[in-house]
Structure formats: C-alpha cells, structure tokens
Design an enzyme around this catalytic site. Structure first.
Site, PDB file in Angstrom:
ATOM      1  N   GLU A  43      -9.270 -32.459 -17.814  1.00  0.00           N
ATOM      2  CA  GLU A  43     -10.504 -32.757 -18.548  1.00  0.00           C
ATOM      3  C   GLU A  43     -11.160 -31.423 -18.931  1.00  0.00           C
ATOM      4  OE1 GLU A  43     -15.025 -34.063 -17.424  1.00  0.00           O
ATOM      5  OE2 GLU A  43     -13.419 -35.093 -16.350  1.00  0.00           O
ATOM      6  N   LYS A 132     -16.628 -43.748 -14.394  1.00  0.00           N
ATOM      7  CA  LYS A 132     -16.749 -42.560 -13.548  1.00  0.00           C
ATOM      8  C   LYS A 132     -18.007 -42.704 -12.692  1.00  0.00           C
ATOM      9  CE  LYS A 132     -18.316 -38.401 -14.918  1.00  0.00           C
ATOM     10  NZ  LYS A 132     -18.389 -37.023 -15.441  1.00  0.00           N
TER      11      LYS A 132
END
Length: 208
Positions: A43, A132
């Site tokens: 990421e 998340k």
C-alpha cells in the site's frame, strides 16, 4: 489482475505492507525489501511525495506477482490518479461514499477505515469489500469476534497496533488480513526483510 484476483491475493497472503517514506527513493527501497521478505502486497500511501511516481516505478521494477495499491486516499480525485497510475486497490483512513462509487466504477477494491458498527454497515451499503478497522489498537483483536457476531459476513482488516508478535491473535479472531506499517516498514533493508519473513511465517502458522 481482476478485482476478485486482487482480493484473493490479499486474503491468501494475509498482510498488506503500508509504505511511507520521505521521498520516492526511500519508498521504493522499503517496498523492495518487503517483497524480498515475502510481503508482496504493498500500500503506497499518498503521504509519500510524488506517490504516483512510486506506483509507476514499482510496476516496472517489481516482479509481476507483486500487488500494488494506494493508501491515505482521501478523495475521488486522488483515487482516480492512483488507479490511472496502476493501483490495484485503494485504502483510506475513513469512509468516503464518492471514493467508494469511483472504485466500484473501475472495479477496484476499496478498503476504508471504520470503527463502529454504524460506520461499517454504511460502508457495506456502498459495495465495500474489506473494512479497515483503524486504528486497530483502539479495540484489539477481540473486537473482531464481537463484530462478527451480528455481522459474520464482513471482511475486517486491522491497521495500527498490529505487529509480528500479535498478528496470530488478529488472524485467530477473524481478520481477513492485516495492515502493517511501522512495525514492519522501519529500519534497514535487512531488518525489514527479516520482519517480513516473520510476519508471513506467523500468519501461516496461525491459519493451520
């Protein structure tokens, strides 16, 4: 890589390396060390200066098996820039319905940061595939088991508060995958490589 293939790879590996850095070269170095250690889902956060350049270069400089996404995406403009530069998934610290709709349009997984059941269910209404839980340290692994009581179908990924020592507990409590930032991506390349190997090993053992 299709949306389903992207989600499958994230689940299979069980960890997303959260890459931050003071410049392009540092972010590239961190990324390559993670991949060498076996963590090849990355990421690239948009706190990195010229993050879009990092996205483009990693596609040329990493093996094709590496999966590269973008993080700290706060708005649909940034999301589209990331996708146009090769990001295969989008991560945000909070939920944004416009980002969700843009990602749905391009069939790119969106993983927004949520904490409460209300936030989680609102995100699910907009087609979010993975939630998340951020910051994960605010509640701990047992929160996942509590959330999965009324919402057994939701895919949860903690970021913040996850390290190599407690990752097995997160997995045991139902984490789809985990996000690891400074607990993984910090130190020399050699140190990051070894930490990556430990994360991968502990996740595999927790799933047996």
């Amino acid at each position: 890589m299709s949306k389903i293939e992207t989600l499958s790879k994230i689940k299979e590996l069980g960890i997303v390396a959260v890459i931050r850095g003071k410049d392009v070269e540092e972010a590239l170095g961190f990324s390559k060390a993670c991949v060498e250690g076996g963590v090849d889902v990355l990421e690239i956060t948009f706190t990195v200066p010229r993050a879009e350049e990092v996205l483009k270069r990693l596609q040329d400089e990493l093996p094709e098996t590496a999966l590269i996404g973008a993080g700290t995406v706060l708005d649909p403009v940034t999301a589209r820039i990331a996708i146009m530069n090769g990001a295969k998934f989008i991560v945000s610290p909070s939920f944004d319905k416009e980002v969700a709709m843009l990602c749905n349009l391009y069939q790119v997984p969106y993983m927004p940061g949520c904490m409460t059941p209300t936030e989680i269910t609102e995100a699910l209404k907009y087609g979010v595939d993975v939630i998340k839980i951020f910051p994960g340290s605010a509640f701990g692994p047992k929160y996942f088991k509590a959330i999965h009581g009324p919402l057994p179908h939701v895919n949860l990924m903690p970021t913040g508060g996850v390290d190599a020592d407690n990752v097995a507990e997160w997995i045991a409590n139902g984490a789809y995958a985990v996000g690891a930032g400074s607990s993984l991506v910090k130190g020399t390349s050699e140190e990051i490589i070894e930490k990556a190997k430990t994360f991968v090993k502990n996740i595999k053992e927790a799933r047996k």
